[in-house]
Design a protein around this motif. Structure first.
Motif, PDB file in Angstrom:
ATOM      1  N   LYS A 106       0.837  -1.206   0.000  1.00  0.00           N
ATOM      2  CA  LYS A 106       0.000   0.000   0.000  1.00  0.00           C
ATOM      3  C   LYS A 106       0.871   1.255   0.000  1.00  0.00           C
ATOM      4  N   LEU A 107       0.510   2.182  -0.866  1.00  0.00           N
ATOM      5  CA  LEU A 107       1.275   3.425  -0.987  1.00  0.00           C
ATOM      6  C   LEU A 107       1.330   4.157   0.349  1.00  0.00           C
ATOM      7  N   GLU A 108       0.196   4.207   1.046  1.00  0.00           N
ATOM      8  CA  GLU A 108       0.171   4.989   2.271  1.00  0.00           C
ATOM      9  C   GLU A 108       1.141   4.433   3.311  1.00  0.00           C
ATOM     10  N   SER A 109       1.197   3.092   3.433  1.00  0.00           N
ATOM     11  CA  SER A 109       2.117   2.498   4.403  1.00  0.00           C
ATOM     12  C   SER A 109       3.558   2.811   4.019  1.00  0.00           C
ATOM     13  N   MET A 110       3.850   2.765   2.713  1.00  0.00           N
ATOM     14  CA  MET A 110       5.225   3.050   2.269  1.00  0.00           C
ATOM     15  C   MET A 110       5.592   4.492   2.589  1.00  0.00           C
ATOM     16  N   LEU A 111       4.662   5.398   2.303  1.00  0.00           N
ATOM     17  CA  LEU A 111       4.946   6.809   2.556  1.00  0.00           C
ATOM     18  C   LEU A 111       5.058   7.091   4.054  1.00  0.00           C
ATOM     19  N   GLU A 112       4.305   6.322   4.845  1.00  0.00           N
ATOM     20  CA  GLU A 112       4.419   6.460   6.308  1.00  0.00           C
ATOM     21  C   GLU A 112       5.855   6.200   6.728  1.00  0.00           C
ATOM     22  N   VAL A 113       6.409   5.085   6.191  1.00  0.00           N
ATOM     23  CA  VAL A 113       7.787   4.715   6.547  1.00  0.00           C
ATOM     24  C   VAL A 113       8.750   5.787   6.044  1.00  0.00           C
ATOM     25  N   ILE A 114       8.561   6.223   4.795  1.00  0.00           N
ATOM     26  CA  ILE A 114       9.479   7.217   4.221  1.00  0.00           C
ATOM     27  C   ILE A 114       9.483   8.502   5.044  1.00  0.00           C
ATOM     28  N   THR A 115       8.308   8.975   5.413  1.00  0.00           N
ATOM     29  CA  THR A 115       8.262  10.240   6.158  1.00  0.00           C
ATOM     30  C   THR A 115       8.833  10.056   7.573  1.00  0.00           C
ATOM     31  N   ARG A 116       8.523   8.915   8.185  1.00  0.00           N
ATOM     32  CA  ARG A 116       9.042   8.678   9.541  1.00  0.00           C
ATOM     33  C   ARG A 116      10.571   8.647   9.527  1.00  0.00           C
ATOM     34  N   ASP A 125      11.242  18.143  12.974  1.00  0.00           N
ATOM     35  CA  ASP A 125       9.995  17.952  13.709  1.00  0.00           C
ATOM     36  C   ASP A 125       8.872  17.418  12.827  1.00  0.00           C
ATOM     37  N   ARG A 126       8.775  17.950  11.617  1.00  0.00           N
ATOM     38  CA  ARG A 126       7.660  17.564  10.745  1.00  0.00           C
ATOM     39  C   ARG A 126       8.139  17.149   9.369  1.00  0.00           C
ATOM     40  N   CYS A 127       7.393  16.241   8.795  1.00  0.00           N
ATOM     41  CA  CYS A 127       7.733  15.767   7.457  1.00  0.00           C
ATOM     42  C   CYS A 127       6.423  15.420   6.752  1.00  0.00           C
ATOM     43  N   SER A 128       6.156  16.032   5.614  1.00  0.00           N
ATOM     44  CA  SER A 128       4.891  15.791   4.913  1.00  0.00           C
ATOM     45  C   SER A 128       5.125  15.551   3.430  1.00  0.00           C
ATOM     46  N   VAL A 129       4.290  14.672   2.873  1.00  0.00           N
ATOM     47  CA  VAL A 129       4.327  14.439   1.433  1.00  0.00           C
ATOM     48  C   VAL A 129       3.034  15.001   0.855  1.00  0.00           C
ATOM     49  N   PHE A 130       3.152  16.016   0.032  1.00  0.00           N
ATOM     50  CA  PHE A 130       1.986  16.623  -0.602  1.00  0.00           C
ATOM     51  C   PHE A 130       1.865  16.082  -2.023  1.00  0.00           C
ATOM     52  N   VAL A 143       0.606  11.948   3.331  1.00  0.00           N
ATOM     53  CA  VAL A 143       1.043  11.537   4.659  1.00  0.00           C
ATOM     54  C   VAL A 143       1.687  12.733   5.341  1.00  0.00           C
ATOM     55  N   ALA A 144       1.350  12.954   6.614  1.00  0.00           N
ATOM     56  CA  ALA A 144       1.991  14.032   7.371  1.00  0.00           C
ATOM     57  C   ALA A 144       2.483  13.465   8.688  1.00  0.00           C
ATOM     58  N   GLN A 145       3.798  13.420   8.842  1.00  0.00           N
ATOM     59  CA  GLN A 145       4.403  12.878  10.062  1.00  0.00           C
ATOM     60  C   GLN A 145       4.559  14.000  11.078  1.00  0.00           C
ATOM     61  N   GLY A 146       4.214  13.715  12.325  1.00  0.00           N
ATOM     62  CA  GLY A 146       4.389  14.727  13.369  1.00  0.00           C
ATOM     63  C   GLY A 146       3.193  15.640  13.498  1.00  0.00           C
ATOM     64  N   LEU A 147       2.119  15.281  12.803  1.00  0.00           N
ATOM     65  CA  LEU A 147       0.930  16.126  12.848  1.00  0.00           C
ATOM     66  C   LEU A 147      -0.170  15.373  13.583  1.00  0.00           C
ATOM     67  N   ASP A 148      -0.632  15.941  14.709  1.00  0.00           N
ATOM     68  CA  ASP A 148      -1.680  15.260  15.467  1.00  0.00           C
ATOM     69  C   ASP A 148      -3.046  15.659  14.924  1.00  0.00           C
ATOM     70  N   GLY A 149      -4.014  14.826  15.202  1.00  0.00           N
ATOM     71  CA  GLY A 149      -5.400  15.159  14.833  1.00  0.00           C
ATOM     72  C   GLY A 149      -5.627  15.105  13.345  1.00  0.00           C
ATOM     73  N   GLY A 213       4.155  16.500  -6.915  1.00  0.00           N
ATOM     74  CA  GLY A 213       3.969  16.732  -5.479  1.00  0.00           C
ATOM     75  C   GLY A 213       5.178  17.404  -4.866  1.00  0.00           C
ATOM     76  N   VAL A 214       5.121  17.549  -3.550  1.00  0.00           N
ATOM     77  CA  VAL A 214       6.213  18.227  -2.827  1.00  0.00           C
ATOM     78  C   VAL A 214       6.503  17.461  -1.540  1.00  0.00           C
ATOM     79  N   PHE A 215       7.792  17.317  -1.262  1.00  0.00           N
ATOM     80  CA  PHE A 215       8.237  16.695  -0.013  1.00  0.00           C
ATOM     81  C   PHE A 215       8.699  17.837   0.887  1.00  0.00           C
ATOM     82  N   GLU A 216       8.083  17.976   2.048  1.00  0.00           N
ATOM     83  CA  GLU A 216       8.416  19.106   2.920  1.00  0.00           C
ATOM     84  C   GLU A 216       8.864  18.632   4.304  1.00  0.00           C
ATOM     85  N   VAL A 217       9.980  19.221   4.788  1.00  0.00           N
ATOM     86  CA  VAL A 217      10.404  18.976   6.170  1.00  0.00           C
ATOM     87  C   VAL A 217      10.492  20.323   6.880  1.00  0.00           C
ATOM     88  N   MET A 218      10.190  20.306   8.176  1.00  0.00           N
ATOM     89  CA  MET A 218      10.166  21.577   8.918  1.00  0.00           C
ATOM     90  C   MET A 218      10.844  21.443  10.266  1.00  0.00           C
TER      91      MET A 218
END
Ligand SMILES: [Fe+2]
Length: 506
Positions: A106-116, A125-130, A143-149, A213-218
């Motif tokens: 699944k793409l989402e699981s793969m992107l979860e690992v990549i962002t983590r 602190d944050r890593c998101s794939v747009f 996928v947005a890592q480090g983002l609650d809610g 898309g865009v890969f963003e880290v903050m």
């Protein structure tokens, strides 16, 4: 402890040590107390004693130096190990990313690992794939890592965010100090309540070079994002872009196949307006049961295709027989029964992938019965594939609760009795029980889709009771709190728009 001793602790001198021994002190420095209790110091020690003391001091000094050197050496080792770990951190992260690519489908699981892993590799602190949704002109977080809610963020492509700018220009953007950079719009922080210090955005391109898309880290843990960080993120963005492009192509194909299968199934249902939608409803009931029985994603796909196509063989049964108003002759019934074999033969011509290879067999088993009296292979018990046993229950339930040429919807108490009488001989009891346990509103939504109109809003009132509980209420069970009136409401919905000559025929 070793660290503080070596670094911050006051160094012991040989003189200190002699003092601690209590024998080489100057008499003038003796405390009054010491003077009172022991006054053994001598100003004229024999040379041999002096020599022995000096030797012992030298030995002590040498031992201590060795100990300090050992501590310093250990410290250096720890530091270089830490440096080595820091140096290898991106590599170990990359290893986990590659492993995820090999094991996750699944793409989402793969992107979860990549962002983590990216967040850990780049220490941020944050890593998101747009992902770019060109149709709606916006970028949204796959996928947005480090983002609650709220996990999904949507930003307009034409907007003022750095992500939008990166997507529009197709260039890497590294902002070391967000609030002093005109490219950063502080309004974004105001709306999210997050304080941005620094940002690194890398565009993701497809094979044709278009931005997808865009890969963003903050917010780097310490300092700002380096040139090396940019290179790592560009490499990972290229991996993510490939995965997204592949997943998008795969999902387009899957959507096409889904729609093709659905259309094929409808060609059968549409031959007779009274059975229109049967295949889709059977599929929806089957998937609900499958969900309740926690089947795997792969099984669910097989179940969906098999349920959708289960009656496809009816294409070979003459309409005069299918539409006959009244009892079928034995010959006509035998002809109808051929549809199960035909389903198998026709579906076997389709090049299903390995994952879906069982679809033709499962679809063709929907008239088999546990006791072996079904058709067309007369399979028994566990010879009948589990997913086929799910379709069987859904198929019979839909047939009984739908309008037919020769009768209207059957009273659900009667439907329940028929299903109970088939338990253990026709139906798999576990499947039947799973069906009974389904939320009543879910069953009713499928059932009411038969009418082709909007599902009545009151169906929502049935979400807290199971299908079985509804049957019990219809059988006369005393309603509990919040169940009052549900039985009457159900009958009103189920029997709505009945023809004037309605008869509850079997
Ligand atoms: Fe059938």
């Amino acid at each position: 402890m070793a660290k503080s001793e070596a670094k911050g602790g006051k160094k012991s001198t040989p003189v200190d040590l002699v003092n601690r021994s209590g024998k080489a002190e100057d008499c003038s420095e003796h405390s009054a107390e010491s003077n009172a209790h022991e006054h053994n110091c001598s100003h004229a020690e024999p040379p041999a004693t002096m020599k022995a003391r000096e030797d012992s001091l030298r030995k002590l000094e040498s031992d201590l130096s060795k100990r300090e050197i050992g501590l310093i050496e250990r410290e250096i080792k720890v530091l270089s190990l830490q440096q080595e770990i820091d140096r290898l951190r991106p590599l170990s992260g990359l290893y986990r990313v590659i492993k995820a690519m090999a094991t996750e489908r699944k793409l989402e699981s793969m992107l979860e690992v990549i962002t983590r892993e990216t967040a850990s590799m780049l220490r941020c602190d944050r890593c998101s794939v747009f992902v770019l949704d060109a149709h709606h002109g916006e970028l949204w977080t796959q996928v947005a890592q480090g983002l609650d809610g709220h996990r999904t963020i949507r930003v307009p492509l034409s907007g003022t965010s750095v992500v939008s700018l990166c997507a529009r220009t197709g260039r890497t953007i590294n902002i070391p100090d967000a609030y002093s950079d005109p490219r950063f719009d502080p309004e974004v922080d105001k709306s999210t309540g997050y304080r941005t210090n620094n940002i690194l955005c890398v565009p993701m391109h497809n094979r044709n070079g278009a931005v997808i898309g865009v890969f963003e880290v903050m917010n780097k843990d310490s300092g700002t994002f380096s040139h090396e960080d940019e290179e790592w993120l560009q490499a990972l963005a290229a991996v993510a872009a490939g995965l997204i492009e592949q997943a998008q192509a795969y999902s387009e194909i899957e959507h096409f196949v889904d729609k093709t299968v659905e259309t094929l199934a409808q060609t059968i249902d549409k031959r007779d307006p009274l059975t229109a939608g049967h295949s889709i409803r059977v599929t929806r009931y089957s998937i609900s049961i499958g969900d309740a029985m926690a089947i795997s994603d792969d099984e669910k796909d097989v179940l969906r295709y098999a349920a959708m196509m289960h009656d496809y063989g009816k294409i070979g049964v003459p309409e005069a027989i299918l539409w006959k108003n009244g009892r079928l002759t034995p010959e006509e019934y035998a002809c109808v029964q051929t549809h199960a074999r035909l389903t198998y033969e026709l579906l076997s011509n389709l090049p299903f992938t390995n994952r879906l290879a069982q679809v033709p067999f499962i679809a063709s088993c929907h008239h088999e019965k546990l006791d072996g009296t079904g058709y067309y292979r007369n399979l028994k018990g566990h010879e009948i594939p589990f997913l086929a046993r799910v379709i069987t229950v859904s198929d019979v339930f839909d047939a009984l609760t739908s309008v037919r040429h020769y009768r209207n919807r059957m009273n659900i108490v009667k439907v329940f009795e028929i299903m109970e009488s088939g338990r253990d001989n026709h139906f798999d009891p576990e499947v039947v029980d799973s069906f009974y346990g389904l939320p009543c509103d879910r069953v009713m939504r499928v059932m009411e889709s038969e009418r082709g109109s909007q599902i009545p809003e009151e169906v929502d009132l049935f979400k807290n009771i199971s299908w079985l509980r509804l049957v019990e209420l219809c059988q006369g069970s005393k309603p509990k709190r919040q169940e009052e009136g549900l039985k009457e409401l159900f009958f009103r919905i189920y029997n709505a728009n009945l023809p004037p000559d309605y008869q509850e025929l079997d």
